[in-house]
Design a protein around this motif. Structure first.
Motif, short mmCIF file in Angstrom:
data_model
loop_
_atom_site.label_atom_id
_atom_site.label_comp_id
_atom_site.label_asym_id
_atom_site.label_seq_id
_atom_site.Cartn_x
_atom_site.Cartn_y
_atom_site.Cartn_z
N SER A 21 -3.28 4.73 9.80
CA SER A 21 -3.42 4.88 11.24
C SER A 21 -4.30 6.08 11.57
O SER A 21 -5.15 6.02 12.46
N TYR A 22 -4.12 7.18 10.85
CA TYR A 22 -4.89 8.40 11.06
C TYR A 22 -6.38 8.15 10.81
O TYR A 22 -7.23 8.67 11.53
N LYS A 23 -6.68 7.34 9.81
CA LYS A 23 -8.07 7.03 9.49
C LYS A 23 -8.64 5.86 10.31
O LYS A 23 -9.82 5.57 10.22
N GLY A 24 -7.80 5.16 11.07
CA GLY A 24 -8.28 4.10 11.94
C GLY A 24 -8.28 2.72 11.33
O GLY A 24 -8.76 1.77 11.95
N VAL A 25 -7.73 2.56 10.15
CA VAL A 25 -7.73 1.24 9.49
C VAL A 25 -6.83 0.28 10.27
O VAL A 25 -7.21 -0.89 10.48
N LEU A 26 -5.67 0.74 10.70
CA LEU A 26 -4.77 -0.14 11.45
C LEU A 26 -5.36 -0.54 12.80
O LEU A 26 -5.19 -1.69 13.24
N LEU A 27 -6.08 0.36 13.45
CA LEU A 27 -6.74 0.03 14.71
C LEU A 27 -7.82 -1.03 14.49
O LEU A 27 -7.93 -2.00 15.25
N LYS A 28 -8.59 -0.85 13.43
CA LYS A 28 -9.65 -1.82 13.12
C LYS A 28 -9.04 -3.20 12.85
O LYS A 28 -9.56 -4.22 13.32
N LYS A 29 -7.93 -3.24 12.12
CA LYS A 29 -7.25 -4.51 11.84
C LYS A 29 -6.79 -5.15 13.16
O LYS A 29 -6.98 -6.35 13.38
N HIS A 30 -6.22 -4.33 14.02
CA HIS A 30 -5.75 -4.82 15.32
C HIS A 30 -6.92 -5.39 16.14
O HIS A 30 -6.81 -6.48 16.74
N LEU A 31 -8.03 -4.69 16.15
CA LEU A 31 -9.20 -5.17 16.90
C LEU A 31 -9.76 -6.46 16.30
O LEU A 31 -10.14 -7.38 17.04
N LEU A 32 -9.79 -6.55 14.97
CA LEU A 32 -10.29 -7.78 14.33
C LEU A 32 -9.38 -8.97 14.62
O LEU A 32 -9.86 -10.10 14.81
N HIS B 231 -2.32 9.61 -4.79
CA HIS B 231 -3.32 8.55 -4.79
C HIS B 231 -2.78 7.45 -3.89
O HIS B 231 -1.60 7.09 -3.97
N VAL B 232 -3.62 6.92 -3.01
CA VAL B 232 -3.24 5.79 -2.18
C VAL B 232 -3.61 4.55 -3.00
O VAL B 232 -4.78 4.36 -3.35
N VAL B 233 -2.60 3.73 -3.34
CA VAL B 233 -2.83 2.60 -4.24
C VAL B 233 -2.29 1.30 -3.67
O VAL B 233 -1.42 1.30 -2.79
N ILE B 234 -2.81 0.23 -4.21
CA ILE B 234 -2.29 -1.11 -3.94
C ILE B 234 -1.47 -1.47 -5.18
O ILE B 234 -2.00 -1.45 -6.29
N ALA B 235 -0.19 -1.77 -4.99
CA ALA B 235 0.68 -2.05 -6.14
C ALA B 235 1.59 -3.23 -5.82
O ALA B 235 1.83 -3.56 -4.66
N ASP B 236 2.09 -3.85 -6.88
CA ASP B 236 3.11 -4.88 -6.74
C ASP B 236 4.34 -4.20 -6.16
O ASP B 236 4.67 -3.07 -6.53
N THR C 8 4.67 6.21 5.06
CA THR C 8 3.67 7.28 4.94
C THR C 8 2.27 6.70 4.82
O THR C 8 1.33 7.21 5.43
N ALA C 9 2.12 5.65 4.05
CA ALA C 9 0.80 5.01 3.91
C ALA C 9 0.35 4.45 5.26
O ALA C 9 -0.84 4.52 5.60
N SER C 10 1.28 3.95 6.04
CA SER C 10 0.95 3.44 7.37
C SER C 10 0.42 4.55 8.27
O SER C 10 -0.55 4.37 9.01
N ILE D 159 0.89 -1.15 0.00
CA ILE D 159 0.00 0.00 0.00
C ILE D 159 0.93 1.20 0.00
O ILE D 159 1.73 1.37 0.91
N ARG D 160 0.86 1.99 -1.06
CA ARG D 160 1.80 3.10 -1.21
C ARG D 160 1.11 4.30 -1.82
O ARG D 160 -0.05 4.25 -2.19
N LEU D 161 1.86 5.38 -1.93
CA LEU D 161 1.35 6.60 -2.53
C LEU D 161 1.90 6.76 -3.94
O LEU D 161 3.08 6.48 -4.18
#
Length: 183
Positions: A75-86, A19-24, A69-71, A5-7
């Motif tokens: 984290s700012y948007k809470g995606v990493l927290l949600k992953k941790h909770l799941l 753009h926040v993208v998923i790339a090889d 930076t993507a991390s 996950i990168r910019l």
């Protein structure tokens, strides 16, 4: 295939937009990507982040590794927290309802912080504008004072000149009036 996950940088020189993208992981920074999951605009204050939360969480759960930076963005948007909770739910540390409650409480607190920052920036902008107007008013008053002094000096000089002319004209009139009387 290892995914990241990168910019991906866009925007003109000096005005970046990402753009926040998923790339090889082997693809270049601005090269091909698998999926666009959001945007990041660092030019605004606070920075504007628009993210597809569910897709970002899906890619994290399937093993995509975020860059530094993507991390921070995730984290700012809470995606990493949600992953941790799941992951905690999977391990049995707590149930899904408790995880959702924790996440909702965090999101409310985060939103309150963001709104407080926006209000603080708006108040600071208003205070700066008010200070600029006051400074401009002081400068204008000082200039008006200087102009008034110059006008007063010019008026005094003109009055002195008229008085001088009248004084010079008065003896000439007296001499003219005395000359016919002397004959």
């Amino acid at each position: 295939m290892s995914t990241k996950i990168r910019l991906a940088r866009h925007g003109r020189k000096g005005r970046p937009f990402y753009h926040v993208v998923i790339a090889d992981s082997r693809a270049p920074r601005d090269g091909r990507y698998i999926e666009k999951i959001g945007t990041y605009n660092p030019n605004t204050n606070p920075a504007t982040i628009d993210l597809k939360f569910d897709r970002a969480l899906y890619w994290l759960m399937t093993g995509a590794q975020p860059t530094d930076t993507a991390s921070r963005i995730l984290s700012y948007k809470g995606v990493l927290l949600k992953k941790h909770l799941l992951e905690g739910v999977k391990k049995g540390a707590f149930d899904e309802a408790a995880a959702e409650a924790k996440f909702e409480a965090w999101m409310k607190e985060k939103e309150a912080k963001i709104q407080a920052k926006i209000q603080k920036l708006a108040q600071a902008g208003d205070a700066a504008a008010k200070a600029a107007l006051e400074a401009e008013a002081k400068v204008r008053a000082a200039k008006e004072e200087i102009i008034a002094k110059k006008k007063a000096e010019l008026a005094a000089a003109e009055a002195a000149k008229k008085a001088e002319e009248e004084a010079a004209a008065a003896p000439a009139e007296e001499a003219a009036a005395e000359a016919p009387a002397a004959e």
